[in-house]
Write a protein that holds these residues in place. Structure first.
Motif, PDB file in Angstrom:
ATOM      1  N   HIS A 282      44.130  38.192 108.336  1.00 51.21           N
ATOM      2  CA  HIS A 282      43.580  39.483 107.908  1.00 51.21           C
ATOM      3  C   HIS A 282      43.412  40.397 109.118  1.00 51.21           C
ATOM      4  N   PRO A 283      44.504  40.739 109.803  1.00 52.27           N
ATOM      5  CA  PRO A 283      44.394  41.542 111.029  1.00 52.27           C
ATOM      6  C   PRO A 283      43.773  42.910 110.752  1.00 52.27           C
ATOM      7  N   ASN A 284      42.939  43.338 111.691  1.00 50.97           N
ATOM      8  CA  ASN A 284      42.283  44.653 111.643  1.00 50.97           C
ATOM      9  C   ASN A 284      41.282  44.799 110.504  1.00 50.97           C
ATOM     10  N   GLN A 285      40.967  43.703 109.818  1.00 48.37           N
ATOM     11  CA  GLN A 285      39.983  43.754 108.743  1.00 48.37           C
ATOM     12  C   GLN A 285      38.653  43.236 109.265  1.00 48.37           C
ATOM     13  N   VAL A 286      37.603  43.986 109.036  1.00 50.86           N
ATOM     14  CA  VAL A 286      36.292  43.642 109.565  1.00 50.86           C
ATOM     15  C   VAL A 286      35.543  42.739 108.584  1.00 50.86           C
ATOM     16  N   PHE A 287      34.959  41.662 109.127  1.00 51.49           N
ATOM     17  CA  PHE A 287      34.151  40.747 108.325  1.00 51.49           C
ATOM     18  C   PHE A 287      32.789  40.591 108.976  1.00 51.49           C
ATOM     19  N   THR A 288      31.746  40.617 108.174  1.00 56.07           N
ATOM     20  CA  THR A 288      30.425  40.332 108.712  1.00 56.07           C
ATOM     21  C   THR A 288      30.323  38.845 109.040  1.00 56.07           C
ATOM     22  N   ALA A 289      29.332  38.495 109.848  1.00 58.66           N
ATOM     23  CA  ALA A 289      29.125  37.081 110.175  1.00 58.66           C
ATOM     24  C   ALA A 289      28.839  36.283 108.910  1.00 58.66           C
ATOM     25  N   GLY A 290      28.089  36.871 107.990  1.00 55.53           N
ATOM     26  CA  GLY A 290      27.799  36.192 106.738  1.00 55.53           C
ATOM     27  C   GLY A 290      29.041  35.921 105.917  1.00 55.53           C
ATOM     28  N   GLN A 291      29.950  36.897 105.859  1.00 55.11           N
ATOM     29  CA  GLN A 291      31.203  36.709 105.118  1.00 55.11           C
ATOM     30  C   GLN A 291      32.052  35.617 105.745  1.00 55.11           C
ATOM     31  N   LEU A 292      32.108  35.587 107.076  1.00 59.85           N
ATOM     32  CA  LEU A 292      32.877  34.551 107.757  1.00 59.85           C
ATOM     33  C   LEU A 292      32.271  33.188 107.537  1.00 59.85           C
ATOM     34  N   TYR A 293      30.942  33.109 107.582  1.00 58.04           N
ATOM     35  CA  TYR A 293      30.295  31.815 107.359  1.00 58.04           C
ATOM     36  C   TYR A 293      30.616  31.301 105.962  1.00 58.04           C
ATOM     37  N   GLU A 294      30.543  32.195 104.979  1.00 56.18           N
ATOM     38  CA  GLU A 294      30.824  31.778 103.601  1.00 56.18           C
ATOM     39  C   GLU A 294      32.272  31.335 103.446  1.00 56.18           C
ATOM     40  N   GLN A 295      33.197  32.041 104.089  1.00 57.15           N
ATOM     41  CA  GLN A 295      34.620  31.698 103.986  1.00 57.15           C
ATOM     42  C   GLN A 295      34.942  30.367 104.644  1.00 57.15           C
ATOM     43  N   ILE A 296      34.370  30.105 105.813  1.00 60.38           N
ATOM     44  CA  ILE A 296      34.756  28.944 106.609  1.00 60.38           C
ATOM     45  C   ILE A 296      33.863  27.731 106.355  1.00 60.38           C
ATOM     46  N   TRP A 297      32.564  27.952 106.218  1.00 57.36           N
ATOM     47  CA  TRP A 297      31.644  26.830 106.025  1.00 57.36           C
ATOM     48  C   TRP A 297      31.308  26.604 104.547  1.00 57.36           C
ATOM     49  N   GLY A 298      31.581  27.606 103.714  1.00 58.17           N
ATOM     50  CA  GLY A 298      31.410  27.418 102.281  1.00 58.17           C
ATOM     51  C   GLY A 298      30.014  27.646 101.759  1.00 58.17           C
ATOM     52  N   PHE A 299      29.082  28.065 102.627  1.00 55.68           N
ATOM     53  CA  PHE A 299      27.716  28.326 102.193  1.00 55.68           C
ATOM     54  C   PHE A 299      27.428  29.809 102.293  1.00 55.68           C
ATOM     55  N   ASP A 300      26.494  30.266 101.483  1.00 58.94           N
ATOM     56  CA  ASP A 300      26.010  31.633 101.590  1.00 58.94           C
ATOM     57  C   ASP A 300      24.581  31.614 102.147  1.00 58.94           C
TER      58      ASP A 300
END
Length: 239
Positions: A172-190
């Motif tokens: 997802h080049p040049n797309q901004v993600f918050t730390a929370g969004q990244l955590y949910e995507q990679i670690w699977g928790f919200d």
């Protein structure tokens, strides 16, 4: 397909027994234990575990040092489970190669849930890396098929969660993600996520792929907003 294999490393037999009981009820059948760092290293050198639960305070070694030694053998997820609950301890654990950090006293069902998430993320990720695809960012090559990071033509060791985070940003080049969004995507928790975990993994990735980790040009932080991966000038991500 062989069952997912878990190694529990803790010098308290009661905790090992409790976790083993819960995990077996959750369907895990290949559960092994080690009560010292030396025993853990011996077993890891002989057996391909899929996940390691690691105490920090062991009788013969510091769990943080042991984690660094384990990383010389395997990049599988490592979940710290420890009574050391300070922010510094957590940052240290994540900074030297841990994928998650759970403090004692703990709810064993939470540990099982976090293990479920680690394995679920791996299952979701494995089909993707079967495709013969690469992302190229200047001298940085992210090889999905080989699950391999190369910088300037040299392979760079990259634990599972770091690689998964880098792969997600590269897709997802040049797309901004918050730390929370990244955590949910990679670690699977919200609700269980926190920004420090993401920040530590970003820091480790920058040390591997940036020319100057203190002045990053690839993984950029937009203060107060989030992170994005920026292709070098006149270059983009190739699939």
């Amino acid at each position: 397909m062989r069952p997912q294999s878990i190694l529990l490393v803790d010098d308290e037999p009661g905790i090992v027994t409790m976790l083993e009981t819960i995990l077996r009820k959750e369907g895990y059948t290949s559960i092994h234990s080690a009560f010292t760092g030396r025993e853990a290293l011996d077993k890891i050198s002989l057996t391909p575990y899929d996940l390691i639960v690691l105490d920090v305070m062991l009788p013969d070694t510091d769990g943080f040092q042991l984690c660094q030694q384990i990383r010389q053998h395997t990049a599988v997820p490592i979940l710290f489970l420890t009574a050391r609950s300070s922010d510094l301890d957590k940052l240290t654990g994540l900074g030297i190669g841990g994928d998650d950090y759970i403090t004692k006293p703990f709810n064993p069902l939470e540990v099982a849930a976090r293990i479920h998430v680690q394995f679920r993320r791996q299952l979701q990720y494995q089909p993707a890396i079967q495709e013969a695809e690469q992302y190229r960012y200047g001298t940085v090559v992210i090889d999905k098929k080989a699950a391999q990071l190369r910088v300037n033509g040299n392979e760079v060791p990259c634990p599972a969660k770091e690689f998964e985070l880098l792969l997600f940003l590269a897709a997802h080049p040049n797309q901004v993600f918050t730390a929370g969004q990244l955590y949910e995507q990679i670690w699977g928790f919200d609700s269980l996520g926190d920004e420090k975990t993401v920040a530590i993994h970003i820091m480790r990735l920058r040390k591997k792929i940036e020319q100057d980790a203190k002045q990053p040009s690839l993984i950029v932080n937009l203060r107060g907003i989030g992170y994005k991966l920026v292709p070098p000038p006149k270059q983009g991500a190739a699939q």
